[in-house]
Write a protein that holds these residues in place. Sequence first.
Motif, PDB file in Angstrom:
ATOM      1  N   SER A  16       0.832  -1.209   0.000  1.00 48.24           N
ATOM      2  CA  SER A  16       0.000   0.000   0.000  1.00 48.24           C
ATOM      3  C   SER A  16       0.864   1.255   0.000  1.00 48.24           C
ATOM      4  O   SER A  16       1.991   1.242   0.502  1.00 48.24           O
ATOM      5  CB  SER A  16      -0.911   0.026   1.236  1.00 48.24           C
ATOM      6  N   ARG A  18       0.098   5.774   0.222  1.00 52.07           N
ATOM      7  CA  ARG A  18      -0.864   6.872   0.303  1.00 52.07           C
ATOM      8  C   ARG A  18      -0.242   8.104  -0.326  1.00 52.07           C
ATOM      9  O   ARG A  18       0.754   8.627   0.190  1.00 52.07           O
ATOM     10  CB  ARG A  18      -1.233   7.163   1.743  1.00 52.07           C
ATOM     11  N   VAL A  47      -7.337   8.126 -13.132  1.00 48.42           N
ATOM     12  CA  VAL A  47      -7.339   7.165 -12.028  1.00 48.42           C
ATOM     13  C   VAL A  47      -8.562   7.364 -11.139  1.00 48.42           C
ATOM     14  O   VAL A  47      -9.328   6.432 -10.907  1.00 48.42           O
ATOM     15  CB  VAL A  47      -6.053   7.301 -11.181  1.00 48.42           C
ATOM     16  N   TYR A  59     -13.870   6.324 -10.151  1.00 47.25           N
ATOM     17  CA  TYR A  59     -12.637   5.570 -10.315  1.00 47.25           C
ATOM     18  C   TYR A  59     -12.555   4.911 -11.677  1.00 47.25           C
ATOM     19  O   TYR A  59     -13.568   4.503 -12.254  1.00 47.25           O
ATOM     20  CB  TYR A  59     -12.545   4.474  -9.247  1.00 47.25           C
ATOM     21  N   VAL A  63      -8.789   0.367 -11.007  1.00 41.09           N
ATOM     22  CA  VAL A  63      -8.418   0.606  -9.606  1.00 41.09           C
ATOM     23  C   VAL A  63      -9.595   0.495  -8.647  1.00 41.09           C
ATOM     24  O   VAL A  63      -9.405   0.608  -7.433  1.00 41.09           O
ATOM     25  CB  VAL A  63      -7.743   1.985  -9.445  1.00 41.09           C
ATOM     26  N   ARG A  66      -9.695  -0.972  -4.943  1.00 35.32           N
ATOM     27  CA  ARG A  66      -8.333  -0.978  -4.387  1.00 35.32           C
ATOM     28  C   ARG A  66      -7.868   0.412  -3.969  1.00 35.32           C
ATOM     29  O   ARG A  66      -7.115   0.566  -3.019  1.00 35.32           O
ATOM     30  CB  ARG A  66      -7.344  -1.541  -5.415  1.00 35.32           C
ATOM     31  N   PHE A  67      -8.298   1.430  -4.703  1.00 36.59           N
ATOM     32  CA  PHE A  67      -7.887   2.812  -4.438  1.00 36.59           C
ATOM     33  C   PHE A  67      -9.053   3.595  -3.843  1.00 36.59           C
ATOM     34  O   PHE A  67     -10.216   3.358  -4.196  1.00 36.59           O
ATOM     35  CB  PHE A  67      -7.443   3.497  -5.713  1.00 36.59           C
ATOM     36  N   LEU A  80      -4.790   9.887  -2.099  1.00 41.10           N
ATOM     37  CA  LEU A  80      -5.129   8.669  -2.828  1.00 41.10           C
ATOM     38  C   LEU A  80      -4.535   7.494  -2.057  1.00 41.10           C
ATOM     39  O   LEU A  80      -3.319   7.311  -2.044  1.00 41.10           O
ATOM     40  CB  LEU A  80      -4.596   8.698  -4.256  1.00 41.10           C
ATOM     41  N   MET A  82      -3.823   3.774  -1.860  1.00 40.15           N
ATOM     42  CA  MET A  82      -3.685   2.704  -2.846  1.00 40.15           C
ATOM     43  C   MET A  82      -3.339   1.407  -2.126  1.00 40.15           C
ATOM     44  O   MET A  82      -2.279   1.317  -1.484  1.00 40.15           O
ATOM     45  CB  MET A  82      -2.596   3.066  -3.862  1.00 40.15           C
ATOM     46  N   LEU A  85      -1.533  -3.206  -4.350  1.00 42.24           N
ATOM     47  CA  LEU A  85      -0.865  -2.685  -5.545  1.00 42.24           C
ATOM     48  C   LEU A  85      -0.345  -3.801  -6.429  1.00 42.24           C
ATOM     49  O   LEU A  85       0.090  -4.859  -5.950  1.00 42.24           O
ATOM     50  CB  LEU A  85       0.261  -1.736  -5.134  1.00 42.24           C
ATOM     51  N   ASP A  89       0.308  -0.957 -11.801  1.00 42.08           N
ATOM     52  CA  ASP A  89       0.066   0.350 -11.197  1.00 42.08           C
ATOM     53  C   ASP A  89       1.304   1.232 -11.245  1.00 42.08           C
ATOM     54  O   ASP A  89       1.241   2.417 -10.889  1.00 42.08           O
ATOM     55  CB  ASP A  89      -0.383   0.191  -9.741  1.00 42.08           C
ATOM     56  N   TYR A  93       2.319   9.427 -10.913  1.00 35.44           N
ATOM     57  CA  TYR A  93       0.968   9.832 -10.552  1.00 35.44           C
ATOM     58  C   TYR A  93       0.912  11.355 -10.441  1.00 35.44           C
ATOM     59  O   TYR A  93       1.735  11.966  -9.751  1.00 35.44           O
ATOM     60  CB  TYR A  93       0.552   9.181  -9.236  1.00 35.44           C
TER      61      TYR A  93
END
Length: 123
Positions: A16, A18, A47, A59, A63, A66-67, A80, A82, A85, A89, A93
Amino acid sequence: VQLQASGGGLVQVGGSLRLSCAASKRTASNNALGWFRQAPGTEREFVASIDWRGGNPNYADSVKGRFTISRDNVQNTMYLQMNSLKPKDTAIYYCAVARSSVATSRRESYVYWGQGTQVTVSS
């Protein structure tokens, strides 16, 4: 409006991260915000997006589940989260401010862009 994205890094599959996006002006609190990403050799793709009040999250299918996108208008910051992963991915970003208050996936609807933060998912 200036945007500063941060939180990217190297993570293993299933991990993960963030991401955060800090806006320089409170003006952005009246606008929808979004996250896009761009992998090498590909076009920048949508995204997630969120409206000016933090509602109506939208979304990309890739994603969903998951996001999670969120925002804090007091701190002028968007996030965000995430999870789970995957190597696909991996990308830079970018956060962006939309022209209107309505969340949208259309890249042409965004007028201000941050510099991007690299996310790399290793298998």
